[in-house]
Design a protein around this motif. Sequence first.
Motif, PDB file in Angstrom:
ATOM      1  N   VAL A  56      21.897  81.012 103.680  1.00 44.87           N
ATOM      2  CA  VAL A  56      20.491  81.712 103.222  1.00 44.87           C
ATOM      3  C   VAL A  56      19.659  80.807 102.233  1.00 44.87           C
ATOM      4  N   LEU A  57      20.703  81.795 101.514  1.00 42.52           N
ATOM      5  CA  LEU A  57      20.527  81.508  99.427  1.00 42.52           C
ATOM      6  C   LEU A  57      19.529  79.498  99.811  1.00 42.52           C
ATOM      7  N   TYR A  92      20.279  82.375  92.664  1.00 43.53           N
ATOM      8  CA  TYR A  92      21.368  83.621  92.536  1.00 43.53           C
ATOM      9  C   TYR A  92      22.027  83.992  93.568  1.00 43.53           C
ATOM     10  N   GLY A  93      23.827  84.021  93.729  1.00 41.22           N
ATOM     11  CA  GLY A  93      23.812  85.053  94.281  1.00 41.22           C
ATOM     12  C   GLY A  93      24.448  86.296  93.587  1.00 41.22           C
ATOM     13  N   PRO A 130      32.215  84.736 107.423  1.00 44.95           N
ATOM     14  CA  PRO A 130      31.632  83.182 108.184  1.00 44.95           C
ATOM     15  C   PRO A 130      31.333  83.141 107.112  1.00 44.95           C
ATOM     16  N   THR A 131      31.874  81.507 106.457  1.00 47.95           N
ATOM     17  CA  THR A 131      31.718  80.668 105.640  1.00 47.95           C
ATOM     18  C   THR A 131      30.271  80.623 104.365  1.00 47.95           C
ATOM     19  N   GLY A 132      30.386  80.668 103.108  1.00 48.20           N
ATOM     20  CA  GLY A 132      30.005  81.192 102.982  1.00 48.20           C
ATOM     21  C   GLY A 132      28.724  82.345 101.657  1.00 48.20           C
ATOM     22  N   THR A 152      30.133  92.146  98.590  1.00 51.42           N
ATOM     23  CA  THR A 152      29.056  92.489  98.130  1.00 51.42           C
ATOM     24  C   THR A 152      28.071  92.306  99.018  1.00 51.42           C
ATOM     25  N   TRP A 153      28.253  92.106 100.254  1.00 53.64           N
ATOM     26  CA  TRP A 153      27.509  92.281 101.405  1.00 53.64           C
ATOM     27  C   TRP A 153      26.992  93.897 101.327  1.00 53.64           C
ATOM     28  N   LEU A 154      28.730  94.055 101.422  1.00 60.23           N
ATOM     29  CA  LEU A 154      28.884  95.859 101.738  1.00 60.23           C
ATOM     30  C   LEU A 154      28.200  96.853 100.602  1.00 60.23           C
TER      31      LEU A 154
END
Length: 456
Positions: free
Chosen positions: A76-77, A95-96, A211-213, A218-220
């Motif tokens: 997405v980034l 940035y992640g 999913p890859t990437g 961190t999403w949680l």
Amino acid sequence: MTAQPQGSRRQFLQGLAAAGTASVLLPSANRAFGYQSANDRPVFATIGLRNQGWAITSKSFRFADFAALADVDANVLGENVAKVEKGQGKKPDAYGDYRKILDRKDIDAVMIATPDHWHTKIAVEAMKAGKDVYCEKPLTLTIAEGKLIEKVVKETGRVFQVGTMQRTESNHRFLLAIALIRAGRIGTVKKVTCGIDHMESSPVIPEAAVPTGLDWDTWLGPAPKVPYRALPEVRKGYGGGVPLYSNCHYAFRNWHEYSGGKLTDWGAHHVDIACWALGATETGPSKITPVDYKLPVEYKNGNPVVDDQYNAATRFNIRVAMPKNVEMIITSEGDNGILFEGTEGRFFVNRGKVTGKPAEQLKDNPLPEGAIEAVYGGKVSANHTANFIESMKSRQQPISDVWSHNRMLEICHLANIAMRLGRELNWNPANREIVGDAEANSFLARENRKGFEINM
């Protein structure tokens, strides 16, 4: 990207205040923004880039320069870095970790479009870092989060706009509706019905490979640590390209761990307009009654007993006792929109129409000059970002402020708590507490997962 002279930015903001708010009267005024020097424009960054993240960013190119983007999904980034570079002619930094954006001194404001459970942590930390904030709706996951954001806005003096765009966009039909009510065109309002659609339940959703990437942990973030779940079928249309059934992208709206279902997703739009029309943006209800509703899974003590299916209410009729003896109904039935009923008439409004005799009578009996602008508090802006940047210049809170948003969102949060517990709730709008129900009050706040506490 290097810091720009603050004086030249102020000059740009002053120009925007003169041009942007007049756009409803002079649509071509927005073209003037294209003549502004790039060095004079405020510097923005977007955190969370799927769907609304891209929507609010792309709408803002003519007003601001985007120096950086952040997302925990590398795919997405990367996709959005390319789109922003194409849209503004300059590549933003990627940035992640959103905290790297907050560390930068050249960024004036952040736009937040992450899933709901991340909003408060990022928003509070951004304000503490000296950034003004634009955050998507629904603003919070809990009522306690709303109180915290209000506290930090007051302490820091930052400008904070919530993404309830119906207050400025949708061809101003909602402003017209409020103007009709203020002009007494339906007499005294007795009932308002907010139709916000139903949602479907899900099949059992199994654990699946992340999913890859995607940085799943961190999403949680502040939410409990659980396995990633998804079925192979792909979602189509808005929010498409991801699993139709999952506990992640887009589908997070259907899980109480990350959002509040239709009550907060669409309720954040229509209940907001209803409260604004009723003059109830500084108060709240006295009682919330779940008349009938359907939860997609079994609940015990207010919590779902399974973790592999959507758990937000799929259908509902909620009765809310509002000030001045007004009855509010929040329903998943009927047309999406708001029906206002008074002692002398009724009308319906949504994003596509205003129908009913009061609207039909406008041809022969128009509203007084300036009635719609009076609702807005001045000349009407046709762009949410324009209103935000105007507020950055004036240091006054925008039309979609956190206080009015939180007051109406409390109704939506309370409706969800009432359904989860299966009982009527009495609410004290002064203390902002549920009366005589300790168990229900325990749902007003949630503890962030260790390692994802809010840095104050």
